[in-house]
Each structure stands twice: as C-alpha cells, then as structure tokens.
Scaffold this active site. Structure first.
Site, short mmCIF file in Angstrom:
data_model
loop_
_atom_site.label_atom_id
_atom_site.label_comp_id
_atom_site.label_asym_id
_atom_site.label_seq_id
_atom_site.Cartn_x
_atom_site.Cartn_y
_atom_site.Cartn_z
N LYS B 170 -2.15 -6.03 -7.45
CA LYS B 170 -2.93 -5.04 -6.70
C LYS B 170 -3.11 -3.78 -7.56
O LYS B 170 -4.20 -3.18 -7.61
CB LYS B 170 -2.22 -4.71 -5.39
CG LYS B 170 -2.81 -3.55 -4.61
CD LYS B 170 -4.11 -3.90 -3.90
CE LYS B 170 -4.69 -2.68 -3.20
NZ LYS B 170 -5.92 -2.95 -2.48
N LYS B 238 -3.79 7.64 -4.66
CA LYS B 238 -2.43 7.17 -4.38
C LYS B 238 -2.14 5.90 -5.18
O LYS B 238 -1.10 5.76 -5.82
CB LYS B 238 -2.28 6.87 -2.88
CG LYS B 238 -0.89 6.36 -2.48
CD LYS B 238 -0.92 5.53 -1.16
CE LYS B 238 -1.39 4.10 -1.38
NZ LYS B 238 -1.10 3.15 -0.31
#
Ligand SMILES: NC(=O)C1=CN([C@@H]2O[C@H](COP(=O)(O)OP(=O)(O)OC[C@H]3O[C@@H](n4cnc5c(N)ncnc54)[C@H](OP(=O)(O)O)[C@@H]3O)[C@@H](O)[C@H]2O)C=CC1
Ligand SMILES: NC(=O)C1=CN([C@@H]2O[C@H](COP(=O)(O)OP(=O)(O)OC[C@H]3O[C@@H](n4cnc5c(N)ncnc54)[C@H](OP(=O)(O)O)[C@@H]3O)[C@@H](O)[C@H]2O)C=CC1
Ligand SMILES: NC(=O)C1=CN([C@@H]2O[C@H](COP(=O)(O)OP(=O)(O)OC[C@H]3O[C@@H](n4cnc5c(N)ncnc54)[C@H](OP(=O)(O)O)[C@@H]3O)[C@@H](O)[C@H]2O)C=CC1
Lengths: 301, 301, 301, 301
Positions: B170, B238
C-alpha cells in the site's frame, strides 16, 4: 506520393519500407550506404545526396538522430531548403527541440514548404509494425495533406498544436516516462528491502491507481533485472536534455523532471547508457548499496 | 461468519454493509453513534464497545484512520487483544505503518489470534461497489480462512508476503501514485506554457509509454482544473509519511518519493489538503507563477 | 599598458576606471555611448568600434553580458580576432560557459593572441573598490603578463587551471552560493514556524559549522525580508544555466545544484527576478503557504 | 553547585570533567561503568542509579544518545521526574526532537523542575576544550540560573526561544551543514571533472560569497579524500531524521533539506556511516561513476 526519406536508421529504415508497402514511390538517402541498399531491396529507390532525394519530391520525411543533423540536412548547401520544390511537404519525425522545429517551420514556409514536426513514440517494434504514435505540430491543413503517409506509419496520429507542438508533446512524453520508471524502481527497491513478494506486489499495483504502461511493459525487466533495450538510457538522456532546455527557455521549474534528468545522467555516468531505460532501477539499487544486478551489457554491444 | 467490524467511516461503513449483504452476521462498533445506526439499518447489529463487538467474533475487521487509533483499539483495556476469543481472525484494513502491522501480528499471535494486514485501494466508490484491491500480509493459511470475507469486499485480493507486507505494498502504491500525479502535473504545465493543445496532447500521451491509470482517471481534473475529491491530499500526505518512515527504518534513499512527499506537504501548507490529490497540479502552477485555478473548495466542505 | 576595454556596464565601467587610476592607457568601447563618455571623464579614451579599440592594444579586456555578446565581439567582422595585433593579451572577464572560453582560447591562439578567461566575484561594490576575486583559466605565463592589470582590479587573483577553468570555478561558485542561500532560507522558515527567535538563532548558527559567507552577508535581508539587490535572481538564473549546461556536457549528475536551479527558475517565474538572490527565501515561503513579505520591487525598477 | 550528570559518553565525559574543573560537585551516572570511573579519576563522584544521582541535585544535566534514552531516563521508575527535588534545574543537552523537549519541559514544570533544552555543536574537541556552542530553549530565568554551568562548557551560550527552541536551532544547524557539505561535494566533483586545479579553486571559492565554515574545515578531507571523523554520517542521519520529523509535524516542505536527508541515507546504505560527514563527497562520486576513494574505514573502527 513521391516521397524523399532522409535518415534510414533503426527507425527510419522500417518506416520507409512501410511507405513502399503502402504504395508510395520512396527515394531514400542516408549518410552511410548499407541502409540505402536495404531500402532498395524493400522496393524503394536510392538517392546519392539530399539534393537528389528532394528535388522532385511531393513530401520529404527526415528521421535523423538529433538537432545538429536535422539542421545540417535542412540548411546545408546540399540541403532541403535549397533544393526542395515549392509546395512540398517537409515532415521532420526526428526528436529535436521545439525551438528547432518552430524555426524550421518558419524558414521552410518562407521558401514555400509546408512543414510539420511529427516525432513518434513506440520504438523500433512500433516502426516495424507501423503502429507508432505520432504527435504532429504545424498547420492542420498540412497534416490533412500528410495523413496518407502518416497513416502508413502509425495507428495514432494526433494534431497537438502549432509548429513545435509535436516536439513539446514528445518531450512531455519522455519526462513522464522517465519519472514513471523512477517511481517503479523506487517502489521495487522498497518492496524488496521490506521482504514483500515483488511479483505479487507489482501485479496488485498494476491493477490499481498506481498502474502505468511502464509497469505493464517493463515489469519483466524489473523482475528479471534484465535490461536488453528497448529504448536506451543514453537516448533518453538526450531527450531529457531537450525537455530541460525547453523548460529553461520557457522559464519553467519542473522539479520531478529535473530530478529524473539527474538520475538518468547518473545511470549513464555509471556505464548503463547502452541498457534499456528500465535500468534506472540499477541507479536506485546503487543509491541503496544493493548489489547491482549483472547486466546484459555484453548482449547489447 | 460472525464478524466484528470496528470503524464505520467513509470506507468501513459501506464495507460492513457489503458483508451483511453477503450473508454474514456483522456486529459493528464506531466511536460516534450515527455510523452504527446506519449499519443497523443496513441489516447489521450494534455493539456499544470494542469488547462487546469482539467477544464472540470469528473474525474481527478494523478500518480506522491511522496508527494511533489502531493501537488504541487493539491494545486498550477495552480492546481487541484483551477480549477477542482464541483463534479469531483479526484483519486490519486501515492504512498504517508496516511496523505497526508486524507488531500487531506478533502480539496477536501470542494471544492465539490469526492476524492479517489487508489495506485497500480503490477509494469510497470501490468500497461501496465492493471492487476494492486488497493487499494482504500475513500467513497464507490465515488468508485462506479470511477469503470469504475479503471476496465480498474486493475483486482483487492478493497475498503479497508476511505480516506488514500488505502495508508495504500500500505504501509503495501511494508513492507511485503521488509521483505519477506530479509527472502529469509537470507535463501539463509544460504543455500549456508551450502552447500545445492540452487535451489532444494528453490523449496521445495516454496511448503510449507515458500512459498511466492516473492519466486516465485524473485527466478530467487536470483539463477542468476541478478538484472535488476523490482522494484527499491530506490523506495522501499521511500515507507518504508512512512511506518515508518505513524507508527511514529500512535505511533507504528514495529521492523521487521524498520529493513527492515535500510537494504534497507544500500543497497542504497552501490550503489544498481538502482537494483531490490531482490538485498537485496547483502546486506546479504556483511554482511557475501561473494563476492558480479557482478551486472547488466550497463544494468540498 | 595600452588596454582596450570592451563592455563598460555596471561592472566594466568601474573596472576600466580603476585601470586608468593605476596608470594604464585605456581605450574603451561600449554598445551605447553614455558609458564611454563616463570613461572619458575618468581619464580614459573613447573608441567608436571594437576594431578601433583593439587595433594597437597590448591587452584587451571584455566584460560583456553573456555568451552571445562575447561571441559577437570576438568573432564578428568588426571583432577582436580580426583586428587585434599579434601577441596581444585577450582577457575575457564576463561569466560565460567554460566551452565558450575554451574555444575562444584555441581560436585566439591560432591568431597569435594570448587568451585568458578571468571571471570575477564580488559584485558592483567589489568592482568599484577594486577588491574583486578573479579566477583565471589559461596558461600561467599569460597570467604573469596580465597580473599588473588584474592586480588593479582585484585583491585575490588565482590561477585555477587551463583555458575555461576560470569559468568552471565561477560556475562552481554560483552553484554553491545558490545552494547556501536555499539552505539558509529553509532554515529560516523552519525556525520561524517553530517559534524560535530568528535573530538569536542565526547568530548562533553563524558561529558554528553552519556558518557561511551567505549567512553573514544576507542575514539582514532574511531578517528584514528586504531584497534590494545585490545580485539579481535573474542573473543567478543565467549562471545556473551555465552550470547545468557544463554539467550536462561532462555527463555529471549534480542533484542539489539541479534542485537549486529549479528553485531559482521558480522564483523568477513568480516575478522575483529583479530582487536580490536572497529572495529565494520568498520561494520557500510560497512553498509553505506563508504570507510572502512585501518586496522592494518598486525600489528595484 | 551540586550537579547530577547522566550520560558520560564521548561528549558527556569531558563535559562533566569540565564542570569538576570549574569547581562544581559532580555526581555522575552512566549505563556502563567505565565512563563513571573516568569521571571519578577526574575528581567527580559515582552514582549507581539515576535516582541516586539526582536525589540531592541542584542541577541535573543529561547527555544521552537520542529520544528513547532521554525518555527512559526522565520518565522511568528510577528516573528523574520521579526522584529529582523540587526546584532543581533539568538541562537536557542531548540532540532530540523539539517535541520531546517541549513535552519534557511541560511535564518537568508540573513536578516543580526548571527545564531547559540545550543541545550543543562543536563536536568532541569542543566538549574537551569547553568551547561548545550551546543553543538554549526554555525560560530566560532558568537560563540565568544555569549560566554558571553552561559557561564552563561552552563559549557561545545563546537563548533562542521557548522550550524546544534549542532543539529547533540544532536541527536547523544540521540541515544547513548537510546541505553545505553536499554543495561542496558537487562543486568538487564538477571542478575535478572539468580539469580545474581543485586546491586553487577551493581557495578562491572560500574567499568569496561561496565561503562556508564547512569549506574551511573540511577542505582537507575533500582534497585528501580522507574521512576520519569528526562527526559521523550515521549521527548526521539521526539528526536529519529529527529535522524531517519536526518539519512534518509543522507541515513544512523543505526540499533541499529533504534531498540532503536522502543523500545522507544513501551514504549510510553504502557503508559510509562510520566516516566523517564530509564523505558525502563519496556519494556524489558514486552518482557520477567516479572511482570512489579508498576510505579510512580501518582507522575508524
Ligand atoms: N530508437 C528508438 O527507439 C526511437 C527513436 N526516436 C527518435 O528517432 C530519431 C532517429 O532515431 P534512430 O533511428 O534510433 O537513430 P539511428 O541513429 O539509428 O538513425 C539515424 C540515421 O540518420 C542517418 N544520418 C545521420 N546524419 C545524416 C546526414 N547528415 N545525412 C543523411 N543521413 C544521416 C544515420 O546514418 P548512419 O548510418 O551513417 O549513422 C542513421 O542511419 C531520433 O531523433 C530518436 O530520438 C523516437 C522514438 C523511438
Ligand atoms: N477514503 C479513502 O478513499 C481511502 C481510505 N483508506 C484508508 O482507510 C482507513 C479509513 O479511512 P476512512 O474510512 O476514509 O476514514 P474515516 O475517518 O471516514 O473513518 C474512520 C472511522 O473510524 C472511527 N474511529 C476512529 N477511532 C475509533 C475508535 N477508537 N474506536 C472506534 N471507532 C473509531 C471513526 O469514528 P468517528 O465517526 O467518531 O470519527 C470513523 O468512523 C484509513 O487508514 C485510510 O487511510 C484507504 C483507501 C482509500
Ligand atoms: N559526538 C558528537 O560529535 C556530537 C554529539 N552530539 C549529541 O550529543 C549526544 C551524546 O552524543 P555522544 O556523547 O557522542 O554519544 P555517546 O554514545 O558517546 O554517549 C552516550 C552516553 O549515554 C549513556 N547512556 C545511554 N543510555 C543510558 C541510560 N539509559 N542511562 C544512563 N546512561 C545512558 C551511554 O552509556 P554506554 O557507555 O553504556 O553506551 C553513553 O556513555 C547525542 O544526542 C549526539 O547527537 C552533539 C554534538 C556533537
């Protein structure tokens, strides 16, 4: 059409042959002779000089290495501007700077030529199979006239703007491709260092928003750490020089493009210029002290 | 299966509903109550605490904002490790650091849980339609057990390595996507400044080696300079923090990823955090003194 | 010595006057006339053309904007190579590419000239006060012959290598200065955002390993956010173009230099080209969404 | 004053000895015993635990490796907050994140301690000779009370802002130093590749606007390609981690600092972490395929 074709190298050779196959009368010229002989075998005719090639042409196509050669072939005493007939199409398909193309279009127009810049992407395979992407800058009417020729060379022929715009799009293409390869290379080094299954990871990445044509086509190079070209890093280095020069002339800051240009230069400085551009991976490996994979350099020569 | 689902936000809400639809018995918990009510309307059941949700679960799924929330929900007094039954599957689908996932897998295993990290890509639409890409780290046998659930949530479910590897993939995804958007943004600014026809140019670029899923899906944002999310820049920020932290822990240098992280931070510092990540284009425009397009900020709130 | 001085601008004007003051017979030429008049007032003599200026010169000094002007003045029909007497010293003190200097040295030598490249640092103040730093490329014997002149212009005159090396060192200088300013600018934005006392902080930073001449001399600009030049960003942009071109020709990757070149380009694209190069700070402020300080732009015009 | 000194390593050992020499009563503690024995030989006293060291102290100084050790020594059961007397000064001179310092100041104040962060620059030599630069964050009144101690340790003691500001300035220092070294390294590779006389070039560069303390002090390392530390690259890597973390928390984009952090990481990944930070030169050499100089690694061990 009667077509003069100047520059019968890796790309120009098969492109000229495709024009013959499409029924055109192709008179070819090249600096060294063997390339001309191959065209004759394919059904074309040989010209001993640029002047001879262009004298009676309806269309002139050039496919030369870089700016200096295009300038020489266009502006030399033996060159196109001096010898081409009024009204002929002049289609430069080499990759050069937008500024060179824009100047050529203006100078050609003064002498009654209809000039287009029409650089290509798709590589040697695309040239052989006649499936190139062709980005065309110049007047739309000139492109209409040139279409029968370009349709024999590629499957995507797009008018992208005024003179020089074809080169601009090609430059943008080379910027994007280099950055995409670097992204893939960094992801691959990160994944491997983390212990992930690289093959499975690339598969899932390719299926999502991270997918790219680079990822599709270069996956094999990355997994096998094999870098037989394909498109050579030193050609990509030349093209990024065009990008950065054009950006400088426009006064633009392009940080990712500029970083990619440095990393491609570094790869070439480390002797990888003859490898496929996917070998940017080797640069990221070097940055990270990783054992760099054995190259295909011997196969490349 | 009896499933506890913790974190019923933008992603978790529709995912839990998809599990209900697939026939599972879903007991949901969320920090704020309305999200739980929506699940109940969709046919699920409500749990007032994490402890209550997990007590009898065969599988526990978490879909929480970031590391601190996952840590709290897992390790708190009311948390999963303290209250889940022996043998339960614990599937964390939030995007967190690989280190957090690896630690959770080890700590969970000690208490008899079968832990997977399974972050997703595909966005809200993917969650609603059940077509997410899911990258799974952990033991293959645990994934076999979890497949009936994951298949109800996504169409691509790939085992990419040991615990933490799902997060690694990811992270690599987020690195690649950010770099691809930046490449597109720089190309767009370059093309526009050069006077090329941007729409035609992007079309031809998309057909060649410069093609990318980003180019396909975000072309509209770039051409219209409209940035309604999609995936918000501050979430991407983030996630790039996770990438750079993981790289630092591994001792890796990732220059393009790191540059992208800076540029995303810059976009957020300029107030674009609530826009779609394709608004990286606005950053390149700002770098180049271009008038920055009117944003969709009012529509975003 | 009989000296021809071509190019009597911000730098060349006071330099020529210093030569007069040191007792030399200075025959000056400049594209526009007023600059020549000022030299005559200072005790020099006027030449109406390059040819006239150099015809009887023992030494010829050029101080021109950039490569095209140096090339024109050297190679033009009215130019130096065509009209300078055998054995004359030709000292180009303009900042140009090392390649231009190396070519000029070779072409000049063929015509019996003794060529040096001798770019300077120290700015207008250094030129007026005769305290420039001068980096000299070319044969050491030529520098011995030129020393009486150069010592009247600067306090540090260093032989740094063969023809072109003076330009190389000047280029390295411009790379380092740009990077040092960027470092200072990022530190300043970081310190201010953190709530530190910027003035005290810069004082302690200057006293340690982070000290630099840039920090000493530009501290006032940074603290006051005032950017009256000094050295203008658009000149620095030109010089970084020289650096990056030279690096490309050498096949070098210089990542920090290349990043600085992009950031200087960005500053100019945002309209700061007329400000002192310490205004790179404004670029870092823009990246960070900080309110950019009111500029001195009105004073600059 | 009665001083507890925790952490008697390369820096802390000589600093504690300097306090003894200045007439203070120093009770030292260190994880491993030999360092304490050396302090006793120098006239200090030994403490077997943190608690024992701080119990009756008027001032407590810590000089520990990094955030985790400071946190442990401060917050542990045996730690400072639990055992220090009301009103004592707590001066943390380690290099840690501003956030750790700010938190410690707040938590210490709650327990009646007067906390300062006071990181240093100047290296081992500065510690031995008592000539450190000390950047102090916290209340001015606390610094007044601490001055008799700090003046025995350094020659420049500057109050730079509230709690954490000392660390911020130290972080800015490390950013600037890394970027300055990289600038020097790129200039050196460029000069050498161009055939300039590197020693003469660095001399003239040092005299102009490109001058820096790094250039002055590290010139020898660059010319000799010798990298005995000095300040080790792996410590610099830790400190750039602090910079980038602090920048992220503040939401700042610092492109040159971030690039430097990547290049320092790359140097460490290539095994140069034990060398002086001037060995960033080796990284630029590697980028450029240059034969990397034989290192002093054997001397380093
Ligand atoms: N190769 C690829 O994958 C791609 C290449 N391109 C671009 O296409 C262009 C051509 O590339 P490519 O075919 O690979 O290059 P090549 O070097 O293979 O071909 C160039 C040809 O031009 C000839 N030539 C050079 N100068 C002259 C001259 N003055 N007069 C006549 N002929 C001359 C050369 O002759 P000689 O035989 O004597 O050298 C050579 O045959 C380049 O701009 C390249 O960037 C674009 C997309 C992909
Ligand atoms: N949005 C997207 O497009 C994508 C998101 N992701 C990732 O998925 C994860 C979830 O994202 P998203 O759904 O958008 O985020 P949301 O903020 O919408 O949802 C998070 C949910 O968790 C709840 N929550 C937070 N803390 C607790 C707690 N301690 N106990 C119980 N519930 C809690 C929140 O409750 P409350 O209502 O009180 O805030 C909220 O409903 C993130 O890691 C994100 O990075 C991955 C791919 C795409
Ligand atoms: N070295 C340099 O040139 C400079 C360093 N600094 C900074 O100064 C700080 C100290 O650096 P330096 O002296 O070089 O580092 P060292 O590793 O030499 O010293 C650290 C000391 O702390 C001791 N220690 C570690 N943990 C504990 C604990 N829990 N309780 C008690 N003692 C403990 C260690 O003991 P043990 O002997 O058991 O390891 C060691 O003696 C760092 O933050 C560094 O970044 C700042 C400027 C320059």
């Amino acid at each position: 059409m009667k077509v003069a074709f100047i520059g019968l190298g890796i790309m120009g050779g098969p492109m000229a042959a495709n024009l013959v196959r499409a029924g055109h009368d192709v008179l070819g010229h090249n600096r060294s002779r063997p390339a001309v002989d191959r065209l004759v075998e394919a059904g074309g005719r040989a010209a001993g000089s640029v002047a001879e090639a262009v004298r009676d042409a309806e269309a002139i196509i050039t496919m030369l290495p870089a700016d200096p050669q295009v300038t020489e072939v266009a502006y030399g005493d033996d060159g196109i501007l001096a010898h081409a007939p009024q009204g002929a199409l002049l289609i430069d398909m080499s990759t050069v700077t937008p500024a060179t193309s824009a100047k050529l279009a203006a100078d050609g127009a003064e002498r009654g030529l209809r000039v287009l810049d029409a650089p290509v992407s798709g590589g040697e395979a695309g040239a052989v199979e006649g499936v190139l992407s062709i980005m065309v800058g110049g007047e739309a009417a000139h492109l209409d006239a040139a279409r029968p020729l370009l349709d024999a060379l590629g499957t995507t022929v797009v008018h992208v703007g005024p003179a020089g715009a074809g080169q601009t799009v090609k430059a943008a293409n080379q910027l994007m491709v280099a950055v995409h390869i670097e992204a893939l290379a960094e992801a691959a080094v990160f994944l491997k260092a983390s212990g992930a299954d690289l093959e499975a990871a690339l598969r899932v990445l390719g299926g999502g928003l991270a997918g790219s044509t680079v990822l599709q086509r270069k996956q094999g190079n990355v997994l096998g750490e094999q870098y037989a070209p394909g498109f050579r890093l030193d050609l990509h280095r030349k093209d990024l020089g065009i990008v950065m020069d054009a950006a400088r002339e426009l006064g633009l800051a392009l940080p990712a493009g500029s970083l990619a240009a440095q990393l491609v230069a570094s790869a070439c400085a480390n002797g990888d210029g003859g490898l496929d551009h996917s070998a940017l991976l080797r640069g990221v490996q070097r940055l990270n002290g990783a054992v760099v994979s054995p190259t295909e350099r011997e196969d490349v020569a």
